[in-house]
Design a protein around this motif. Structure first.
Motif, PDB file in Angstrom:
ATOM      1  N   UNK A  79       0.996  -1.141   0.010  1.00  0.00           N
ATOM      2  CA  UNK A  79      -0.114  -0.125   0.157  1.00  0.00           C
ATOM      3  C   UNK A  79       0.912   1.408   0.201  1.00  0.00           C
ATOM      4  N   UNK A  80       2.077   1.201   0.240  1.00  0.00           N
ATOM      5  CA  UNK A  80       3.119   2.179   0.116  1.00  0.00           C
ATOM      6  C   UNK A  80       3.203   2.847   1.606  1.00  0.00           C
ATOM      7  N   UNK A  81       2.865   2.121   2.614  1.00  0.00           N
ATOM      8  CA  UNK A  81       3.117   2.558   3.965  1.00  0.00           C
ATOM      9  C   UNK A  81       4.332   2.214   4.503  1.00  0.00           C
ATOM     10  N   UNK A  82       4.925   1.037   3.842  1.00  0.00           N
ATOM     11  CA  UNK A  82       6.302   0.697   4.063  1.00  0.00           C
ATOM     12  C   UNK A  82       6.897   0.545   2.664  1.00  0.00           C
ATOM     13  N   UNK A  83       8.489   0.821   3.173  1.00  0.00           N
ATOM     14  CA  UNK A  83       9.189   0.651   1.902  1.00  0.00           C
ATOM     15  C   UNK A  83       9.936  -0.695   1.425  1.00  0.00           C
ATOM     16  N   UNK A  84      10.111  -1.606   2.566  1.00  0.00           N
ATOM     17  CA  UNK A  84      10.768  -2.454   2.844  1.00  0.00           C
ATOM     18  C   UNK A  84      10.235  -3.422   3.950  1.00  0.00           C
TER      19      UNK A  84
END
Length: 321
Positions: free
Chosen positions: A80-85
């Protein structure tokens, strides 16, 4: 048996995914790497030592750490784009890809051969895998334990339809196992390592000889493509952290015990299993992709996945951006 304190220490941050800043885009946060971690393995060690912060300082990158208890919520946040990795076992990326998550495989690691265990109470009438027919077997659907349960039953002539599936996250499964609410439990380390230390627990079989134990690092697609150098640096640093940890098991057992809250004895069991090597971290090798595609095909064939997947469609190639 896993105590309440140990269970909470390992699993108490499951709500972390609910408070992440969902409105931020991965591209906008390129100076901050938002990492989803769990209380095991090389990523936990890197967090504890500050290794990534030190390595990325010259690139002007800071780290935000968000704790999770399993792969599915981690990848929901990454997608969802709330984390990058984030880090996960083999099965969660399949469901994330099937759901259209915005994810890419960016790295992989090889787990110990006996990373999973099939557990029963010591006085259980279940003596072999075939005895599970008609019995309640608990595991968390959509995790690597799901794959372990499937492959174990198949090896001994059974299928998931031959048992009563009980979908439980590790803390709930631990409680049900202790109070007799389930007949057997399929679980991964470190929960497996802790549970098998209890004299009332008996191991029916492990994953050794049944399946390979691949785990993966996943990146948000937009972030990975826009920040190739950062991702390469992270994977390289994790390999170095892992190699250093593997070279000094005594120190590593102590460090991981402090992170997880589980005894050093159980931690050492986990670290010294056959083929265990924290330094086996790399960009995604071909053999891991072959394994993952076969797993995706298998889960689709038995109706667990809603559609066929092509794993190579979401594998990150650093030279391509």
């Amino acid at each position: 048996m896993i105590t309440r304190r140990q269970t909470l220490a390992l699993l108490g941050a499951s709500a972390g995914a609910l408070v992440l800043p969902q409105t931020r885009s991965a591209r906008a946060a390129s100076s901050t790497l938002r990492v989803g971690w769990q209380k095991f393995g090389v990523l936990a060690l890197a967090k504890s030592s500050g290794a990534l912060e030190k390595r990325l300082a010259d690139q002007g990158v800071t780290i935000e750490w968000h704790e999770f208890t399993s792969g599915p919520p981690t990848l929901e946040a990454v997608g969802s784009g709330a984390l990058d990795f984030g880090v996960t076992g083999d099965v969660p990326p399949l469901f994330a890809q099937a759901a259209g998550g915005d994810i890419l495989y960016v790295g992989a690691y090889r787990g110990a051969a006996a990373f999973h265990g099939l557990l029963v109470q010591r006085d259980s009438p279940i003596q072999k895998v075939e005895d599970l027919k008609g019995k309640k077997l608990a595991y968390k659907r959509g995790t690597s334990a799901h794959n372990f349960a499937l492959k174990t039953l198949r090896k001994y002539g059974l299928s998931l339809s031959d048992i009563v599936e009980v979908d439980l996250a590790p803390p709930d499964a631990a409680a049900a196992f202790k109070n007799g609410g389930i007949d057997a439990w399929a679980i991964w380390d470190p929960f497996f390592a802790v549970a098998e230390q209890d004299p009332q627990t008996r191991v029916v079989t492990t994953s050794e000889g049944i399946l390979d134990n691949w785990g993966y690092f996943l990146g948000n697609t937009s972030y990975a493509k826009a920040n190739s150098e950062i991702i390469v640096t992270v994977i390289d640093e994790l390999a170095k952290v892992g190699a250093a940890a593997q070279a000094n098991i005594d120190s590593t057992a102590s460090a991981l015990s402090a992170i997880t809250g589980i005894p050093e004895a159980a931690t050492r069991v986990m670290l010294t299993r056959s083929q265990a090597d924290l330094g086996k971290v790399s960009l995604v090798p071909d053999e891991a992709l072959v394994y993952q595609q076969a797993l995706a095909d298998d889960f689709y064939a038995i109706g667990v996945l809603p559609k066929q997947l092509t794993i190579s469609d979401i594998v990150w190639h650093p030279n391509a951006g």
